[in-house]
Design a protein around this motif. Structure first.
Motif, PDB file in Angstrom:
ATOM      1  N   ASN A 263       1.192  -1.499  -0.062  1.00 15.31           N
ATOM      2  CA  ASN A 263      -0.183  -0.444  -0.507  1.00 15.31           C
ATOM      3  C   ASN A 263       0.810   1.544  -0.177  1.00 15.31           C
ATOM      4  O   ASN A 263       0.804   2.089  -0.848  1.00 15.31           O
ATOM      5  N   LEU A 264       1.634   1.122   0.901  1.00 16.07           N
ATOM      6  CA  LEU A 264       2.291   2.734   0.808  1.00 16.07           C
ATOM      7  C   LEU A 264       3.034   3.048  -0.395  1.00 16.07           C
ATOM      8  O   LEU A 264       3.714   3.623  -1.016  1.00 16.07           O
ATOM      9  N   VAL A 265       4.141   1.418  -1.357  1.00 15.27           N
ATOM     10  CA  VAL A 265       5.214   1.540  -2.015  1.00 15.27           C
ATOM     11  C   VAL A 265       3.536   1.828  -3.476  1.00 15.27           C
ATOM     12  O   VAL A 265       4.403   2.927  -4.086  1.00 15.27           O
ATOM     13  N   VAL A 271       4.008   8.112  -8.515  1.00 11.10           N
ATOM     14  CA  VAL A 271       3.729   9.937  -8.609  1.00 11.10           C
ATOM     15  C   VAL A 271       5.108   9.922  -8.439  1.00 11.10           C
ATOM     16  O   VAL A 271       5.593  11.437  -7.983  1.00 11.10           O
ATOM     17  N   ASN A 272       6.111   9.503  -8.054  1.00 10.59           N
ATOM     18  CA  ASN A 272       7.489   9.746  -7.912  1.00 10.59           C
ATOM     19  C   ASN A 272       7.722  10.862  -6.941  1.00 10.59           C
ATOM     20  O   ASN A 272       8.206  11.212  -6.675  1.00 10.59           O
ATOM     21  N   ASP A 273       7.039  10.066  -5.834  1.00 11.15           N
ATOM     22  CA  ASP A 273       7.656  11.012  -4.884  1.00 11.15           C
ATOM     23  C   ASP A 273       8.909  10.929  -3.866  1.00 11.15           C
ATOM     24  O   ASP A 273       9.502   9.478  -4.179  1.00 11.15           O
ATOM     25  N   GLY A 365      11.466  20.688  -7.325  1.00  9.05           N
ATOM     26  CA  GLY A 365      10.808  20.229  -7.853  1.00  9.05           C
ATOM     27  C   GLY A 365       8.849  19.913  -7.253  1.00  9.05           C
ATOM     28  O   GLY A 365       7.726  19.105  -7.544  1.00  9.05           O
ATOM     29  N   ILE A 366       8.658  21.234  -6.708  1.00  9.22           N
ATOM     30  CA  ILE A 366       7.240  20.201  -5.112  1.00  9.22           C
ATOM     31  C   ILE A 366       6.130  21.552  -6.576  1.00  9.22           C
ATOM     32  O   ILE A 366       5.212  20.234  -6.474  1.00  9.22           O
ATOM     33  N   GLN A 372       0.338  17.051  -9.934  1.00  7.24           N
ATOM     34  CA  GLN A 372       0.190  15.883  -9.902  1.00  7.24           C
ATOM     35  C   GLN A 372      -2.044  15.685  -9.588  1.00  7.24           C
ATOM     36  O   GLN A 372      -1.560  15.831  -8.402  1.00  7.24           O
ATOM     37  N   GLN A 373      -2.312  15.503 -11.188  1.00 11.10           N
ATOM     38  CA  GLN A 373      -4.276  14.603 -10.403  1.00 11.10           C
ATOM     39  C   GLN A 373      -3.808  14.049  -9.168  1.00 11.10           C
ATOM     40  O   GLN A 373      -4.866  14.265  -8.251  1.00 11.10           O
TER      41      GLN A 373
END
Length: 462
Positions: A263-265, A271-273, A365-366, A372-373
């Motif tokens: 779930n976390l991944v 979204v390239n968090d 990059g924030i 992102q949606q």
């Protein structure tokens, strides 16, 4: 941070009379035989990382899955002890608060008392949020009362609001010594006390919205965290005497027992968090971020999944307990609920930015990330958006994320391993049924109809 105090015995070898030999032999005028108030406060602070550093807390929020010896993550019905908090930090802090001879050389006595009261309130808040009703007004009395009554969580919350207000009201100019958290800076302690009140107030959103709103605004007006510099952080040392819990487990004991959950991944990877490479390392098998399904009981191994990040298990890794980003998420939610005139979207965006800055050291990059949606603020689903990003932010403080999940229901995709739901509280220590029978049974009956279950609901979780 930890100090060893050695008591040196003085022997009176007098060439003249030594009338007070018996009284003086065990007294060294230069070294204290008892800890000072600020030393007791520092000792209580050493218990702070234990509020966060717990595999079970990570299981309750489903940040981590067990890679082997799968057991606790399946949520067995078992008791959990709160005794260590009472016997350790709470007793130390109570001793300070009740002392009649605090040493002013360690800083103004009112400030020592204020810090002790704030820390005591913080520990009690964590305890009641996990167990529900707990000993409070009759606790910490030692031999005067071995069987304290359980106060209701509602009473404890109301009293803690007042305790925190009184603690800040008593502060005076000057700093205190031996403060290993804020370096004696009373302005930081004031903000921290008000920030506790603010998060406590939000916790009441579903049980008493009017009081929640009033207490929230009172705390906000009194002044809460204004930057990451205000965060309550416990900073470990690159030293075996005060090292990170996860370093002990993973590095010292060579236990690769925990992987990031699926779930976390799946929340972060698409979204390239930028926080993901901090939270975990790529799987060794393919250098990709791969989460493990929570509660998976097959022989998993560790090569195929992302284990705890190298920064997370560093010997001197910090423990984030209360943060500016969490306060901003709370302010965003309060605005979305109509409690304040603040801008919900602005607070949400700033919360995500400050979270990324806290975890990565960079906000580069924030703007693209927020655009992102999947991440962008949505006023039609404000509580869900805020809650999901708050969950991502609260990584490694599972108990706090679990409290927010119980309150809001988000994230709404937590797993029920083998059909077993996520618990909604911790059950009381087994010993309470024998050592404090009448009060224990009365508390269990009052709250949960007589069953000390991990699925009882605490007062604010209605």
């Amino acid at each position: 941070m930890k100090k060893t105090y050695i008591i040196i015995l003085s022997i009176c070898l007098a060439f003249t009379g030594c009338d007070n030999f018996d009284e003086d032999i065990n007294v060294n005028p230069n070294l204290p035989s008892e800890a000072s108030g600020t030393q007791l406060i520092a000792n209580a602070q050493l218990f702070l990382p234990g509020l966060s550093s717990s595999p079970y807390g990570e299981f309750l929020a489903q940040y981590l899955a067990e890679t082997q010896y799968v057991g606790s993550s399946l949520y067995p019905q078992e008791s959990s002890s709160f005794y260590g908090y009472y016997e350790g930090p709470l007793k130390n802090l109570q001793t300070v608060i009740e002392s009649e001879d605090l040493n002013g050389n360690d800083g103004p006595v009112p400030n020592q008392l204020a810090v002790a009261r704030i820390l005591r309130a913080y520990f009690y808040w964590n305890i009641t949020d996990r167990w529900g009703d707990v000993p409070y007004t009759e606790a910490l009395m030692g031999s005067d009362n071995f069987t304290p009554a359980y106060d209701t969580q509602e009473f404890i919350y109301n009293d803690l609001f007042e305790e925190l207000k009184e603690a800040t009201d008593m502060m005076v100019a000057g700093s205190i010594e031996n403060d290993i958290v804020y370096g004696g800076d009373m302005s930081k302690w004031r903000k921290f006390a008000n920030s506790i009140r603010l998060i406590m107030a939000l916790r009441l959103s579903e049980v008493d919205a009017s009081k929640a709103e009033a207490e929230f605004n009172a705390a906000l007006n009194d002044g809460v965290f204004t930057s990451n510099d205000d965060n309550l952080v416990f900073r470990h040392l690159a030293d075996a005497n005060n090292q990170n819990y996860w370093y002990t487990e993973v590095v010292d004991r060579n236990r690769e027992w925990w992987a990031l959950t699926e779930n976390l991944v799946e929340e972060m990877k698409p979204v390239n968090d930028p926080r993901l490479p901090v939270y975990g390392d790529p799987a060794r098998a393919n250098e990709e971020f791969v989460g493990l399904k929570y509660g998976e009981e097959d022989n998993i191994g560790t090569e195929e999944f992302s284990l705890l990040g190298s920064d997370i298990i560093a010997q001197d890794a910090p423990v984030y307990l209360m943060t500016y980003a969490e306060l901003l998420f709370a302010r965003a939610e309060a605005a979305a609920r109509g409690w304040t005139d603040e801008d919900a979207a602005a607070n949400y965006n700033m919360a995500v930015e400050q979270s990324i800055l806290q975890w990565t050291g960079s906000s580069e990059g924030i703007d693209d990330f927020l655009a992102q949606q999947e991440i962008a603020f949505d006023p039609d689903n404000a509580i869900e958006k805020i809650s999901n990003q708050r969950w991502v932010h609260l990584y490694m403080f599972g108990y706090e994320a679990w409290s927010e999940w119980r309150r809001t229901g988000f994230p709404n995709d937590l797993v029920s391993p083998n059909g077993v739901d996520v618990p909604t509280r911790l059950s009381y220590p087994d010993n309470e049924a024998f050592n404090n029978t009448a009060n224990y049974e009365e508390a269990v009956q009052r709250q949960f109809g007589g069953e000390d279950s991990i699925y009882g609901q605490v007062w604010w979780d209605q």
